[in-house]
Design an enzyme around this catalytic site. Sequence first.
Site: not given
Length: 499
Positions: A255, A250-252, A403, A198
């Site tokens: 995640g 991807g982002s934390t 971030e 994806k």
Amino acid sequence: MTDATDRSPAPRLSFGGAWSYDPAPEASDWVDRRDRRGLFIAGAFTAPAGGVWFDSLNPATGAPLAAVAQADASDVDRAVAAARAAAPGWRALPGEHRARYLFRIARLLQERARELAILESLDGGKPIRESRDVDLPLVAAHFFHHAGWADKLELAFPGRAVEPYGVVGQVIPWNFPLLMAAWKLAPALCCGNTVVLKPAETSSLTALALCEILQQAELPPGVVNVVTGDGRVGAALVRHPDVDKVAFTGSTEVGKEIQRAVAGTGKGLTLELGGKAAHLVFEDAALDSAVEGVVRGIFFNQGHVCCAGSRLLLQESIAEPFLAALRRRVERIRVGDPLDKNTDMGAIHSAAQLARIEELVADARAHGAEVWQPDCALPGDGNWFPPTVVTRLGHVDRLMREEVFGPVLAVATFRHPDEAVDKANDTAYGLSAGIWTDKGSRILDLAGRIRAGVVWNNTFNRFDPGAAFGGMRESGFGREGGRAGLSAYVRSAGGLAAP
Ligand code: NAP
Ligand code: MG
């Protein structure tokens, strides 16, 4: 498994989406053609069940480039079923046969590198010099590297009986669309897994162009499937009961959500998440090289880099001259048209990402930080932000902790190496770090004490398919690249956890 030779010949050089396989348009025609790009399932492009499409935009102009399919849960079902059907045959192929497919894909990527680089810059906003000279060579190198491993897996896992997971669900971000697809697909296929991938909603075009290359390479249908659309597609994929392993970049935040969704299911999981890397410069460093390294560390790919050197830690004795030299260098950065070969920094990838960058910089300003930007003219349309250096920040300020994922460098100073280590480790993340010093002993000492998966020494943002990349703490777990990266895609024979 369907034998590749049973299929009608793969179309050459086309990007006709779901419906047609016209001869290849010239790269410049891609902008004018509003074709639809279908889902790639069981070796063919296909319309989404719900009939929903959305525009992929050019971030440098805001203009739509192509309509991309929005998959729904039934499309994800179809893709997973195709991957499941292909799994026994792909796994049973001798490694040297899988190697040939990977090698062929790598060669086709090289042949079409120019076209793919242009598409990556159009859809993503990154300068053509980077997509042409960094992304595409690394994409091909990743397939070549894993072609080399496919028939030598017993050497990667000596004395262990390992097997592929089966069907792997992979979800990737928008900052290096084709490179992240390569980092995910090549090792998974090498180890004998089949895949449903994806891509990010705003950057699907090169992953779909890669599907054409898979057709050209006559990869057996179902070995790789690509489902496009928003985060709901990713959520459906990682939760799908017939997916054996999930690999996410991807982002934390997302995640952690995926980790919760997978908990207790027995699925394998690897997570490559965000970062807030410390970039340390000592007074004995070669300062001109360090300035170049710091610029590369934060302004490469507009700072949309998980391992970006976003926190510059300067030894106090050189802080002033270093910052003066840095500002002189940043004044020469050319921001503008991603397709211009002289451009150093392109467009911010999306309006949403631009809003986040603006918000974080405004917040720093409001809290008394000093925000410096060169006097550079930005294009009128599209999403733009100048290279930015921020000083007078406290360690609790958001720019020091969160971030940004944009061209914003937060600066602080230290006096003693121990203080540098404390400040470098004062983060929830642990993906990367950089050290500039003339002393080898200092590098060895500090690299062991800084909690980061990758520590670059007298260089930054260097990647190689043979070198393991990945994080610790809130930057995730698992490695991509090298021998360590292979272990993300095998488990002990008999279905036990990864070795
Ligand atoms: P993101 O929002 O986490 O999205 C990543 C991918 O996950 C996208 O394909 C996204 O789809 C999808 N997604 C969104 N919600 C989901 C859900 N609930 N379940 C499953 N999938 C879901 O991250 P991003 O904004 O695209 O990328 C930036 C982040 O990636 C940064 O934090 C960066 O540090 C990190 N990153 C890490 C690495 C690394 O190797 N460690 C490399 C590159 C980037 P949509 O596109 O539709 O949202
Ligand atoms: Mg786009």
